[in-house]
Motif scaffolding. Structure first.
Motif, PDB file in Angstrom:
ATOM      1  N   LEU A 133       0.823  -1.204   0.000  1.00  0.00           N
ATOM      2  CA  LEU A 133       0.000   0.000   0.000  1.00  0.00           C
ATOM      3  C   LEU A 133       0.861   1.259   0.000  1.00  0.00           C
ATOM      4  O   LEU A 133       0.530   2.254  -0.664  1.00  0.00           O
ATOM      5  N   ARG A 134       1.959   1.219   0.742  1.00  0.00           N
ATOM      6  CA  ARG A 134       2.834   2.389   0.798  1.00  0.00           C
ATOM      7  C   ARG A 134       3.429   2.723  -0.574  1.00  0.00           C
ATOM      8  O   ARG A 134       3.488   3.891  -0.969  1.00  0.00           O
ATOM      9  N   GLU A 135       3.823   1.700  -1.307  1.00  0.00           N
ATOM     10  CA  GLU A 135       4.433   1.934  -2.615  1.00  0.00           C
ATOM     11  C   GLU A 135       3.399   2.251  -3.685  1.00  0.00           C
ATOM     12  O   GLU A 135       3.583   3.170  -4.483  1.00  0.00           O
ATOM     13  N   ARG A 136       2.300   1.491  -3.698  1.00  0.00           N
ATOM     14  CA  ARG A 136       1.307   1.676  -4.752  1.00  0.00           C
ATOM     15  C   ARG A 136       0.534   2.979  -4.613  1.00  0.00           C
ATOM     16  O   ARG A 136       0.182   3.617  -5.608  1.00  0.00           O
ATOM     17  N   LEU A 137       0.223   3.377  -3.384  1.00  0.00           N
ATOM     18  CA  LEU A 137      -0.570   4.574  -3.155  1.00  0.00           C
ATOM     19  C   LEU A 137       0.278   5.781  -2.801  1.00  0.00           C
ATOM     20  O   LEU A 137      -0.271   6.848  -2.493  1.00  0.00           O
ATOM     21  N   ASP A 138       1.601   5.593  -2.814  1.00  0.00           N
ATOM     22  CA  ASP A 138       2.546   6.682  -2.535  1.00  0.00           C
ATOM     23  C   ASP A 138       2.243   7.332  -1.187  1.00  0.00           C
ATOM     24  O   ASP A 138       2.047   8.554  -1.076  1.00  0.00           O
ATOM     25  N   PRO A 140       3.223   8.011   2.977  1.00  0.00           N
ATOM     26  CA  PRO A 140       4.386   8.038   3.865  1.00  0.00           C
ATOM     27  C   PRO A 140       4.481   6.786   4.732  1.00  0.00           C
ATOM     28  O   PRO A 140       5.564   6.373   5.123  1.00  0.00           O
ATOM     29  N   ALA A 141       3.335   6.215   5.042  1.00  0.00           N
ATOM     30  CA  ALA A 141       3.286   4.962   5.805  1.00  0.00           C
ATOM     31  C   ALA A 141       2.093   4.150   5.328  1.00  0.00           C
ATOM     32  O   ALA A 141       0.988   4.686   5.173  1.00  0.00           O
ATOM     33  N   GLY A 142       2.294   2.862   5.096  1.00  0.00           N
ATOM     34  CA  GLY A 142       1.209   2.027   4.599  1.00  0.00           C
ATOM     35  C   GLY A 142       0.282   1.516   5.671  1.00  0.00           C
ATOM     36  O   GLY A 142      -0.820   1.026   5.366  1.00  0.00           O
ATOM     37  N   GLY A 225      -1.262   1.153  12.492  1.00  0.00           N
ATOM     38  CA  GLY A 225      -0.420   2.315  12.743  1.00  0.00           C
ATOM     39  C   GLY A 225      -0.492   2.868  14.143  1.00  0.00           C
ATOM     40  O   GLY A 225       0.436   3.516  14.622  1.00  0.00           O
ATOM     41  N   ASN A 226      -1.642   2.676  14.836  1.00  0.00           N
ATOM     42  CA  ASN A 226      -1.781   3.030  16.247  1.00  0.00           C
ATOM     43  C   ASN A 226      -1.556   4.506  16.536  1.00  0.00           C
ATOM     44  O   ASN A 226      -0.848   4.886  17.470  1.00  0.00           O
ATOM     45  N   VAL A 227      -2.142   5.363  15.711  1.00  0.00           N
ATOM     46  CA  VAL A 227      -2.151   6.799  15.956  1.00  0.00           C
ATOM     47  C   VAL A 227      -3.565   7.187  16.369  1.00  0.00           C
ATOM     48  O   VAL A 227      -4.519   6.960  15.618  1.00  0.00           O
ATOM     49  N   ALA A 228      -3.704   7.766  17.541  1.00  0.00           N
ATOM     50  CA  ALA A 228      -5.032   8.059  18.089  1.00  0.00           C
ATOM     51  C   ALA A 228      -5.572   9.357  17.497  1.00  0.00           C
ATOM     52  O   ALA A 228      -5.691  10.377  18.181  1.00  0.00           O
ATOM     53  N   GLY A 229      -5.896   9.332  16.203  1.00  0.00           N
ATOM     54  CA  GLY A 229      -6.493  10.478  15.539  1.00  0.00           C
ATOM     55  C   GLY A 229      -7.767  10.060  14.833  1.00  0.00           C
ATOM     56  O   GLY A 229      -8.054   8.874  14.678  1.00  0.00           O
ATOM     57  N   MET A 230      -8.535  11.051  14.396  1.00  0.00           N
ATOM     58  CA  MET A 230      -9.779  10.750  13.698  1.00  0.00           C
ATOM     59  C   MET A 230      -9.467   9.963  12.427  1.00  0.00           C
ATOM     60  O   MET A 230      -8.517  10.288  11.699  1.00  0.00           O
ATOM     61  N   SER A 236      -3.049   6.420   9.500  1.00  0.00           N
ATOM     62  CA  SER A 236      -2.902   5.506  10.630  1.00  0.00           C
ATOM     63  C   SER A 236      -3.978   5.785  11.671  1.00  0.00           C
ATOM     64  O   SER A 236      -4.318   6.940  11.938  1.00  0.00           O
ATOM     65  N   VAL A 237      -4.494   4.725  12.264  1.00  0.00           N
ATOM     66  CA  VAL A 237      -5.546   4.849  13.260  1.00  0.00           C
ATOM     67  C   VAL A 237      -5.240   3.910  14.421  1.00  0.00           C
ATOM     68  O   VAL A 237      -4.344   3.071  14.354  1.00  0.00           O
TER      69      VAL A 237
END
Length: 285
Positions: A133-138, A140-142, A225-230, A236-237
């Protein structure tokens, strides 16, 4: 002698059922007793609708779970939207269209998929899917909500397929024969007779699949990704389950942080219960 054996068997079955209900009630009581005090202290509105989760802060900890709650609901809904149709159509192919040899081989593969541990699914997702996903969708993090939805779809697929197959296999042959006798084609019969007749079993498959997607921890911990954002599909979520798993080991016993994590468990329990009730109600309509 046979009557005594029958009574003993009935008593044993009753005790097993009673133990199951008692365990469920004990878990429910523990979650309520442990989770409600923290919700009262934080405030129900701040807890459920707060958009910032910063439990590690010493000066101003914040316990808003809306980003985690939204991510969990979106992840389960996405997995259900993709996994249920795919599983039902696979079951339809296995029961109605596949040659016996191919059907047997595919059933074996589906059962094999069901036995794969969630950590293995998460590992494959982390090492294969996330870089893809990171490579195909360009990106920063897949590791993202999209990656979590794909992994959860794969994980619920065997459950949905097997239960849907059982429901389709139980369709009365007379219904299909009557449809064919009236001039309908096989495909029309499958979609207009077989699937509607099996709708309750398919709904039960959807309930179990959604419950597994909502309660999954390890796989989403590794790919989301474990980022606590909307949440957003390509960002990442953090899921509710991942939030508990990540922080429970660092929370001091009896602290507000630990009690807030138990409150998340209570919210997750209530959410899954409500989803099961809603889907079960829809199944009976």
């Amino acid at each position: 002698m046979r009557r005594r054996g029958e009574r003993a068997a009935h008593c044993l079955l009753f005790l097993c059922a009673l133990a199951t209900v008692a365990l469920l009630l004990l878990i429910t009581a523990y979650l309520i007793a442990s989770g409600l005090p923290a919700i009262r202290e934080i405030g129900l509105k701040n807890f459920l609708l707060g958009t910032v989760w910063d439990s590690a802060s010493r000066e101003n900890p914040r316990f808003g779970i809306l980003p985690l709650l939204t991510a969990s609901v979106c992840g389960a809904a996405g997995a259900m939207a993709a996994g249920v149709p795919l599983g039902v159509l696979t079951a339809l192919f296995l029961t109605k269209a596949a040659p016996p040899g191919l059907a047997a081989a595919l059933r074996y593969l589906v059962r094999l998929m069901a036995g794969i541990p969630s950590v293995v699914c998460g590992l494959v997702g982390m090492t294969v899917l996330v870089p893809f996903l990171r490579e195909r969708l360009d990106l920063p993090a897949g590791d993202s909500l999209l990656a979590a939805v794909i992994v959860l779809t794969v994980m619920i697929l065997p459950t949905v397929t097997e239960l849907s197959e059982d429901a389709l296999a139980a369709t009365p042959p007379a219904c299909e024969e009557a449809s064919l006798a009236l001039g309908a084609t096989e495909t029309e019969t499958w979609f207009r007779v077989s699937l509607p007749a099996a709708r309750k079993g398919i709904a039960a498959a959807a309930v179990l699949g959604t419950g597994r997607a909502m309660g999954e921890t390890m796989a989403v911990l590794m790919v989301a990704g474990n980022v606590a954002g909307m949440p957003s599909p390509l960002r990442s979520v953090r899921f509710l389950t991942a939030g508990i798993a990540m922080e429970l080991g660092y929370a001091a016993a009896g602290s507000l942080r630990q009690r807030a994590l138990l409150s998340i468990a209570l919210v997750l329990f209530v959410l899954i219960l409500l989803m099961n009730i809603l889907l079960s109600w829809g199944k009976e309509r």
